[in-house]
Design an enzyme around this catalytic site. Structure first.
Site, PDB file in Angstrom:
ATOM      1  CG  HIS A 189      43.663  40.209  27.981  1.00 16.92           C
ATOM      2  ND1 HIS A 189      43.409  41.495  28.626  1.00 16.92           N
ATOM      3  CD2 HIS A 189      43.413  40.663  26.726  1.00 16.92           C
ATOM      4  CE1 HIS A 189      43.231  42.475  27.708  1.00 16.92           C
ATOM      5  NE2 HIS A 189      43.493  41.951  26.562  1.00 16.92           N
ATOM      6  CB  SER A 218      41.947  44.692  24.906  1.00 18.66           C
ATOM      7  OG  SER A 218      43.087  44.191  24.794  1.00 18.66           O
ATOM      8  CG  ASP A 236      44.779  41.113  31.758  1.00 14.30           C
ATOM      9  OD1 ASP A 236      45.809  40.691  30.763  1.00 14.30           O
ATOM     10  OD2 ASP A 236      43.946  42.005  31.484  1.00 14.30           O
TER      11      ASP A 236
END
Length: 298
Positions: free
Chosen positions: A266, A146, A236
């Site tokens: 995500h 991330s 995502d």
């Protein structure tokens, strides 16, 4: 379990510490099996006025283990050594590698470039202290998820540009590669508002979002970077820009493998806690690391 967009709600009007607490609680609420490793040690390093906590995971009592410098996610404002402890353990045990996890300062207290410099400090320290770690500096990977995937990509650019330590492999898990968010960091009432708020906490000036160390897709030159494994999630919102970055790396002559986990969004929270849902992607990361470490060691 966190299966969608972790940042679906708007954070405008919320205090950063409230957002941090909320996200960290979400990370810690996800259940995942805790991997046992041989040794875990905390230490702190100081460099050029910056103090950075590290957590070092060792898989066994041998020597010359490959090394992973791990940069956690959490939207810059959240995440820490504890929220991502499971993921670091998973990498250590699965890849049979030393993991040095970096406890960079969360935004907005820690803004660009300070937090990225902390990661570079950790890189320098790791390479300098490989004997103490019982590690092999000739097999060094950087892994980030991330926001940490963003910083891992930026760290590879930074190390290249400074003629710094050689990074042999980069693994970017659901990375945030572009922080421009439609050209503004002001709220617009659309699905990108939380990302705009997050970026506004990380940078000192809005124009910094086009700095390649903040948005790696803005790097003009992607040559001479480490081989990469880029792991995406089908649903995502960061997938498109990460795929564009992967394609640009390939065009620049960098060896790249791209893996997409289908049917998920995500995976920040799930990955942090090494949940069953996230293990498909994490196992791909582990396999990629082991394969690359083996190749380099031959």
């Amino acid at each position: 379990m966190l299966t969608g967009n972790l940042f679906a709600q708007s954070y405008w009007g919320m205090a950063p510490d409230k957002v941090r607490s909320m996200l960290n609680e979400k990370f810690l609420a996800v259940q995942g099996e805790k991997s046992d490793v041989f040794q875990v040690k905390d230490r702190t390093i100081d460099h050029e006025g910056r103090t950075t906590p590290l957590r070092i995971y060792t898989p066994g009592d041998k020597k010359n283990y490959p090394i992973i410098l791990y940069i956690h996610g959490g939207a810059w404002v959240a995440g820490n050594l504890d929220t991502h402890d499971n993921l670091a353990r998973y990498l250590c045990k699965g890849a049979e590698a030393i993991v040095v996890s970096v406890g960079y300062l969360n935004a907005p207290e820690g803004k660009f470039p300070g937090s990225l410099e902390q990661c570079y400090d950790a890189l320098l320290w790791t390479v300098k202290n490989t004997d103490e770690l019982h590690g092999d500096k000739k097999r060094l990977a950087v892994v980030g998820d991330s926001a940490g995937g963003n910083m891992a990509a930026a760290l590879c650019l930074l190390a290249r540009d400074r003629n710094g330590p050689k990074i042999d492999f980069q693994v970017l898990i659901n990375p945030v590669i572009d922080n421009t968010w439609g050209g503004t960091l002001e709220p617009k009432g659309d699905e990108m508002d939380s990302e705009r708020w997050i970026a506004s906490q990380y940078v000192k000036n809005p124009e910094d979002v086009k700095n390649p160390y903040v948005s790696p897709n803005f790097a003009k030159d992607l040559t001479h970077l480490p081989p990469a494994l880029i792991i995406l999630a089908e649903n995502d919102m960061f997938r498109k820009s990460a795929k564009e970055y992967a394609d640009r790396l390939i065009a620049a002559g960098v060896p790249v493998n791209i893996y997409t986990q289908w049917g998920v969004g995500h995976l920040a929270g799930n990955g942090a806690r090494a949940s069953k849902l996230a293990r498909e992607s994490l196992d791909v990361a582990v396999a990629g690391l082991k394969g690359e470490f083996y190749r380099i060691g031959q």
